[in-house]
Design a protein around this motif. Structure first.
Motif, PDB file in Angstrom:
ATOM      1  N   GLU A 160       0.841  -1.200   0.000  1.00 55.04           N
ATOM      2  CA  GLU A 160       0.000   0.000   0.000  1.00 55.04           C
ATOM      3  C   GLU A 160       0.880   1.255   0.000  1.00 55.04           C
ATOM      4  O   GLU A 160       0.663   2.192  -0.767  1.00 55.04           O
ATOM      5  CB  GLU A 160      -0.867  -0.030   1.255  1.00 55.04           C
ATOM      6  CG  GLU A 160      -1.971   1.001   1.257  1.00 55.04           C
ATOM      7  CD  GLU A 160      -2.632   1.106   2.631  1.00 55.04           C
ATOM      8  OE1 GLU A 160      -2.038   0.652   3.634  1.00 55.04           O
ATOM      9  OE2 GLU A 160      -3.742   1.672   2.686  1.00 55.04           O
ATOM     10  N   TYR A 211       1.127   4.177  -2.867  1.00 54.03           N
ATOM     11  CA  TYR A 211       0.976   5.619  -2.623  1.00 54.03           C
ATOM     12  C   TYR A 211       2.163   6.394  -3.179  1.00 54.03           C
ATOM     13  O   TYR A 211       2.011   7.436  -3.794  1.00 54.03           O
ATOM     14  CB  TYR A 211       0.860   5.891  -1.117  1.00 54.03           C
ATOM     15  CG  TYR A 211      -0.572   5.986  -0.646  1.00 54.03           C
ATOM     16  CD1 TYR A 211      -1.230   7.226  -0.630  1.00 54.03           C
ATOM     17  CD2 TYR A 211      -1.273   4.870  -0.226  1.00 54.03           C
ATOM     18  CE1 TYR A 211      -2.544   7.320  -0.198  1.00 54.03           C
ATOM     19  CE2 TYR A 211      -2.589   4.953   0.203  1.00 54.03           C
ATOM     20  CZ  TYR A 211      -3.220   6.178   0.209  1.00 54.03           C
ATOM     21  OH  TYR A 211      -4.513   6.285   0.624  1.00 54.03           O
ATOM     22  N   PHE A 242      -1.029  10.169   4.283  1.00 52.08           N
ATOM     23  CA  PHE A 242      -0.868   8.729   4.430  1.00 52.08           C
ATOM     24  C   PHE A 242       0.389   8.391   5.253  1.00 52.08           C
ATOM     25  O   PHE A 242       0.347   7.580   6.175  1.00 52.08           O
ATOM     26  CB  PHE A 242      -0.799   8.070   3.044  1.00 52.08           C
ATOM     27  CG  PHE A 242      -0.522   6.607   3.107  1.00 52.08           C
ATOM     28  CD1 PHE A 242      -1.521   5.712   3.479  1.00 52.08           C
ATOM     29  CD2 PHE A 242       0.741   6.099   2.842  1.00 52.08           C
ATOM     30  CE1 PHE A 242      -1.268   4.355   3.573  1.00 52.08           C
ATOM     31  CE2 PHE A 242       1.007   4.739   2.931  1.00 52.08           C
ATOM     32  CZ  PHE A 242      -0.001   3.870   3.304  1.00 52.08           C
ATOM     33  N   GLU A 293      -2.017  14.583   0.055  1.00 48.68           N
ATOM     34  CA  GLU A 293      -2.610  13.245   0.207  1.00 48.68           C
ATOM     35  C   GLU A 293      -1.533  12.220   0.590  1.00 48.68           C
ATOM     36  O   GLU A 293      -1.747  11.361   1.442  1.00 48.68           O
ATOM     37  CB  GLU A 293      -3.287  12.813  -1.105  1.00 48.68           C
ATOM     38  CG  GLU A 293      -4.623  13.505  -1.331  1.00 48.68           C
ATOM     39  CD  GLU A 293      -5.148  13.284  -2.747  1.00 48.68           C
ATOM     40  OE1 GLU A 293      -6.321  12.908  -2.882  1.00 48.68           O
ATOM     41  OE2 GLU A 293      -4.380  13.480  -3.713  1.00 48.68           O
ATOM     42  N   TYR A 294      -0.394  12.356  -0.074  1.00 53.40           N
ATOM     43  CA  TYR A 294       0.701  11.428   0.202  1.00 53.40           C
ATOM     44  C   TYR A 294       1.174  11.608   1.653  1.00 53.40           C
ATOM     45  O   TYR A 294       1.284  10.650   2.413  1.00 53.40           O
ATOM     46  CB  TYR A 294       1.848  11.677  -0.789  1.00 53.40           C
ATOM     47  CG  TYR A 294       3.075  10.855  -0.533  1.00 53.40           C
ATOM     48  CD1 TYR A 294       3.055   9.472  -0.672  1.00 53.40           C
ATOM     49  CD2 TYR A 294       4.279  11.455  -0.138  1.00 53.40           C
ATOM     50  CE1 TYR A 294       4.190   8.709  -0.434  1.00 53.40           C
ATOM     51  CE2 TYR A 294       5.416  10.700   0.099  1.00 53.40           C
ATOM     52  CZ  TYR A 294       5.368   9.328  -0.051  1.00 53.40           C
ATOM     53  OH  TYR A 294       6.488   8.576   0.191  1.00 53.40           O
ATOM     54  N   TYR A 350       2.120   9.154  -6.087  1.00 53.28           N
ATOM     55  CA  TYR A 350       2.584  10.508  -5.823  1.00 53.28           C
ATOM     56  C   TYR A 350       3.640  10.908  -6.851  1.00 53.28           C
ATOM     57  O   TYR A 350       3.609  12.002  -7.416  1.00 53.28           O
ATOM     58  CB  TYR A 350       3.131  10.581  -4.391  1.00 53.28           C
ATOM     59  CG  TYR A 350       3.853  11.857  -4.075  1.00 53.28           C
ATOM     60  CD1 TYR A 350       3.251  13.104  -4.333  1.00 53.28           C
ATOM     61  CD2 TYR A 350       5.126  11.845  -3.514  1.00 53.28           C
ATOM     62  CE1 TYR A 350       3.920  14.286  -4.052  1.00 53.28           C
ATOM     63  CE2 TYR A 350       5.793  13.022  -3.230  1.00 53.28           C
ATOM     64  CZ  TYR A 350       5.193  14.232  -3.506  1.00 53.28           C
ATOM     65  OH  TYR A 350       5.854  15.402  -3.238  1.00 53.28           O
TER      66      TYR A 350
END
Ligand code: MET
Ligand SMILES: [Zn+2]
Length: 747
Positions: free
Chosen positions: A423, A427, A444, A440-441, A431
């Motif tokens: 996962e 990501y 996470f 967003e990255y 990115y």
């Protein structure tokens, strides 16, 4: 006549085609025939590339599905007893086929990968060990351990370490090299076969002799001569004209024992060939095939005259890393009927070749090229500079620190990274491709970091880490955050097996532009305090040291390396001080590559040690005496570099050693006797998917407690957790922590 050639070609493929193929096979997504034909395709395309570049020879034997030392071992039936037993049925079939001259390569494939990667949960090996050494190796409840790994000379490639003993039954059982040669020939290539020479092979082997304690591993050259000769005859029969014996061991300080067997082997190989051919009934038994001795990574130094006397048909000289050969007796005594191979392109770096310089070397091959080794004018030369030294010695610092940290005996910690899950990688890719935003990255990454803190608090580990989720690679990350670095898209370099790294390029002056790890480390520390409501819980800051950054990069070569080290050290120092200012009281500066950078010849050691040790000290010694400095090292013979390690003056050193079953540290007690700062010998091997049992951890810790002072010992895995799954990490750390707690109560 002048020919152009290379000693070998990168095997991974520009897009890591080989890695993908091999891993797909491991995951069951590719069948064995597909693996074989896929590998053939990769080889064939390398040959095409060599040919289209205009080289006069292509190479075979430089390719490998995992590692070339492992290939050599398999070729000569060097299979450790634990695997012989496990694969008894398969091997019996192979041996009986070989006896009737049938060589089925495919039958070896699973054995080959098992040696490289170990076998999980093998009940059949339980309680079958003989002697303590074997017991350690059997991982009774955890399957069969793979072969150990050892760095390939002063590179960051890891070779496997075959195990030999007086019972080793050397025989030629695998003809993949001959098959490769035939394949190249069929495709119309003029191929030279590359084999690892016996002395370099034995250098990588480990002697596991329970029967014969004084046995000398290099004496196995006497036994190997027979199987090498058999192989050579097969290559000769296949039409091969040249064999390249890779013997880079000649670039190291070699003792009389090694010299003796080097001389023995190459002096006698011709005779062995003739005898075998006579036995086979060959009428014209004189040797037709030619031998090239390939030494690289350095010069021949004092072995040159001996080497020149041996019946080689040609010699390779590394004129990039072995400049000294040029100045010595090389061309004076060189016999004109021998081929001379001159390495004029730096195959280990990425800079475009200076063809004018190469021309000079070629035209006047006799001229001495002065060695640029001037390490002067750098702060790293000035041992007594206060910037390089902490104001109190280790013992006094320790007193201060133990009052503040109040750690229990046998404190537990990890080396830094936590699993880089699928996962997480997804990501990162999204990115990088611009499919998700930086916010967003980051969201996470911070979420993962918080979970990692919670996880470690649940586990009850004493010193936490933030997990290193924000970095893909411990060097690339810092490269991306300092000036003077650039990265490549396809500059892959094989690290071991199917693993590759993409070293950054240092092309200009290095400096820090902004804090690099501060935000995430502080976030992790704050979370740890918040969740635990305990100010005594500490998160270690996690940085990479200058030596490792240099070793794992392509470094500019227009200034002396100590200059580059100095610049990086200043950048790391700024980061260390920023972390400290923001409440991070334990800071780890990793130097896993410190051993591999040690020059192959001892006469060059001191210059290296100066910039390596002082580079580390410049990075770390600006802190208060109360701040605890950790470092971490992997893949080293720690006894060998003990004086260097001591000079680094760290508060705690964690080391990889479980692959060597703690022997380096416990049996050969130099280290334990002479190292008195905090020490965390890796208590289990993170490179293997096998979960270490409590019993195994207990045995190891108990052994360590016998030789180290109990208040110096730390308990940790042997390296970062990033290549493992979360489940594996959870189970392993649980066992580790449980044992540390149990033992703590007993001592
Ligand atoms: C190769 S050494 C790795 C050290 C690093 N801190 C990690 O845990 O991954
Ligand atoms: Zn490590």
């Amino acid at each position: 006549m002048v020919n152009t050639t290379v000693l070998g070609f990168p095997r991974m493929g520009s897009d890591r085609q080989l890695k993908k193929l091999v891993e797909a096979y491991w995951n069951g997504k590719v069948t064995l025939p597909e693996l074989t034909s896929g590998a053939q395709k990769i080889r064939a395309s390398s040959w095409d590339q060599m040919k289209s570049l205009g080289l006069d020879f292509v190479t075979v034997g430089d390719f490998s599905l995992y590692d070339h030392i492992l290939d050599t071992a398999i070729m000569f039936n060097v299979v450790p007893p634990r695997f012989q037993e496990h694969f008894k049925n398969e091997l019996d079939i192979i041996y009986s086929e070989v006896a009737s001259n049938t060589f089925d390569l495919s039958k070896w494939q699973d054995i080959y990968f098992a040696l490289a990667r170990g076998i999980e949960n093998n009940k059949s090996t339980q309680n079958n060990c003989v002697g303590e050494q074997d017991c350690n190796n059997q991982k009774k409840d955890g399957g069969l351990p793979s072969l150990e790994m050892k760095k390939w000379f002063d590179t960051n490639y890891h070779s496997l370490v075959p195990e030999i003993s007086s019972e080793s039954d050397y025989k030629l059982v695998n003809l993949s090299l001959v098959e490769e040669f035939e394949h190249a020939k069929k495709l119309g290539h003029n191929a030279r076969a590359v084999i690892v020479g016996p002395i370099t092979f034995l250098y990588y082997c480990k002697l596991k002799d329970s029967l014969n304690e004084d046995s000398n591993k290099y004496s196995h050259a006497k036994k190997l001569i027979k199987v090498y000769a058999e192989l050579i005859i097969r290559l000769e029969n296949a039409g091969c004209e040249w064999i390249q014996f890779d013997e880079p061991i000649l670039s190291t300080d070699i003792d009389d024992n090694i010299k003796e067997y080097f001389q023995y082997f190459y002096k006698n190989i011709d005779l062995e060939l003739e005898n075998q051919k006579k036995n086979l009934g060959v009428v014209n038994y004189k040797k037709k095939i030619k031998f090239l001795l390939a030494n690289y990574f350095g010069d021949y130094n004092d072995i040159l005259s001996l080497a020149l006397e041996l019946p080689f048909d040609g010699y390779h000289f590394d004129l990039v890393y072995g400049k000294k050969d040029l100045s010595e007796s090389l061309f004076r005594n060189y016999s004109t009927d021998k081929v001379i191979s001159l390495g004029i392109i730096d195959g280990r770096n990425i800079w475009k070749n200076d063809s004018a310089e190469s021309e000079t070397i070629l035209n006047a091959a006799l001229k001495y090229i002065p060695n640029i080794s001037a390490i002067s004018g750098s702060i790293l030369c000035d041992e007594s500079n206060p910037k390089l030294n902490r104001s109190l010695d280790y013992q006094s610092r320790k007193k201060l620190q133990s009052e503040i940290f109040k750690l229990p005996l046998l404190p537990t910690t990890s080396i830094g990274s936590f699993p880089q899950t699928l996962e997480l990688r997804k990501y990162r890719q999204q990115y990088k491709k611009g499919e998700i935003t930086k916010d967003e990255y980051d969201e996470f990454i911070y979420k993962k970091t918080e979970q990692c803190i919670q996880w470690q608090l649940d586990l009850g580990i004493d010193v936490l880490v933030h997990g290193e989720y924000e970095r893909n690679d411990m060097v690339e990350f810092f490269g991306e955050n300092m000036t003077g670095f650039t990265t490549t898209k396809n500059g892959w370099v094989q690290s071991y097996g199917s693993r590759c790294v993409k070293p950054p390029i240092i092309y200009a002056d290095v400096s820090r532009v902004r804090p690099m790890t501060l935000e995430i480390t502080k976030f992790a520390q704050d979370k740890a305090w918040e969740i635990s409501n305990n100010k005594n819980i500490r998160v270690k800051g996690m940085l990479t040291g200058p030596v490792t950054i240099i070793q794992w990069s392509f470094v500019r070569n227009d200034v002396h390396i100590s200059r580059v080290a100095e610049q990086i050290a200043y950048a790391i120092r700024e980061e260390v001080l920023d972390l400290e200012k923001n409440g991070i009281e334990i800071i780890q500066v990793d130097e896993p590559a410190i051993r591999e950078g040690l020059p192959l010849r001892s006469e060059n050691h001191e210059v290296y040690k100066k910039w390596a040790v002082n580079g580390f000290k410049l990075s770390t010694s600006g802190v208060k005496n109360e701040t605890m400095i950790h470092t971490h090292m992997c893949y080293s013979d720690f006894n060998e570099i003990l004086p260097l390690i001591k000079r680094m003056d760290t508060d705690v050193l964690t080391v990889e050693n479980s692959k060597s079953d703690l022997k380096l540290i416990t049996e050969n007690c130099d280290f334990a006797e002479n190292y008195h700062a905090g020490i965390g010998p890796g208590i289990y091997d993170v490179h293997s998917p096998i979960i270490p049992s409590k019993k195994e951890i207990y045995t190891r810790l108990a052994a360590l407690l016998k030789v180290f002072e109990k208040d110096a010992l730390w308990v940790n895995p042997d390296c970062g957790n990033k290549t493992r799954t979360e489940e594996q990490v959870d189970l392993s750390l649980k066992n580790m922590i449980a044992v540390a707690k149990e033992l703590r109560a007993l001592i």
